[in-house]
Design a protein around this motif. Structure first.
Motif, PDB file in Angstrom:
ATOM      1  N   PRO A 142       0.809  -1.227   0.000  1.00  0.00           N
ATOM      2  CA  PRO A 142       0.000   0.000   0.000  1.00  0.00           C
ATOM      3  C   PRO A 142       0.843   1.278   0.000  1.00  0.00           C
ATOM      4  N   ASP A 143       2.124   1.158   0.260  1.00  0.00           N
ATOM      5  CA  ASP A 143       2.990   2.335   0.256  1.00  0.00           C
ATOM      6  C   ASP A 143       3.629   2.600  -1.112  1.00  0.00           C
ATOM      7  N   TYR A 167      -4.275  -3.382   4.853  1.00  0.00           N
ATOM      8  CA  TYR A 167      -4.236  -1.950   5.136  1.00  0.00           C
ATOM      9  C   TYR A 167      -5.219  -1.628   6.251  1.00  0.00           C
ATOM     10  N   ARG A 168      -4.735  -0.888   7.234  1.00  0.00           N
ATOM     11  CA  ARG A 168      -5.565  -0.464   8.366  1.00  0.00           C
ATOM     12  C   ARG A 168      -6.280  -1.626   9.040  1.00  0.00           C
TER      13      ARG A 168
END
Length: 179
Positions: A142-143, A167-168
């Motif tokens: 995700p980065d 993610y999250r």
């Protein structure tokens, strides 16, 4: 067409295409010739999913090799090779369509020239054996941008091993298709 080696009988020519099972000498002995169709420029790219690994490495051309099945895996004498090109936009179904067309051409040639072909031994040092891909190989970061991960997105299988990211605290499945 068989999908499991336990259903093999006997014959003149057996083609092993997208074969994930090792077909031992006792099974191969029931056929005059057993040819493997492999999407790499052997001896480079021995192992599983070579065309996918090649796309991930940025390849724009894929060599497909027809060679005699023997032990160890992917080490047999070469009958023929052909190459197909990628333009850089193709997704896995389109890549596989080009691969299957190349394989069909090699099979046709093998049938036509089976009695006159002169196989050649593989020349050069093989790479390490490529491992089979797993669902974890479809993990996105995700980065990173989608553009940075486009080669990975090109080769994911939306049903068997779709792209995903964690993610999250949640896992998100990401499917790719052309519009």
């Amino acid at each position: 067409m068989h999908s499991d080696k336990s259903t093999l009988t006997h014959g003149d020519l057996l083609f092993l295409v997208s074969c994930s099972q090792v077909v031992r000498a006792t099974d191969r002995a029931r056929f005059r010739t057993v040819l493997v169709l492999h999407a790499s420029d052997l001896p480079k790219g021995r192992g599983m999913s070579p065309h996918v690994w090649a796309v991930l490495a940025g390849a724009s051309e894929i060599t497909v090799t027809a060679f005699e099945a023997c032990d160890p895996v992917d080490s047999g004498d070469i009958w023929f090779k052909t190459v197909f090109s990628l333009e850089g936009h193709e997704l896995l179904p389109e890549i596989n369509e080009k691969l299957f067309e190349a394989e069909l051409n090699l099979m046709t040639r093998a049938v036509d020239e089976a009695l006159s072909v002169r196989p050649n031994p593989q020349v050069g040092e093989p790479d390490s054996l490529l491992r089979g891909r797993t669902p974890m190989d479809s993990r996105l970061d995700p980065d990173k941008t989608l553009a940075e991960q486009f080669e990975l997105l090109r080769v994911v299988d939306n049903s068997r091993y779709p792209a995903f990211m964690d993610y999250r605290g949640h896992r998100y499945i990401i499917k790719i298709d052309k519009g």
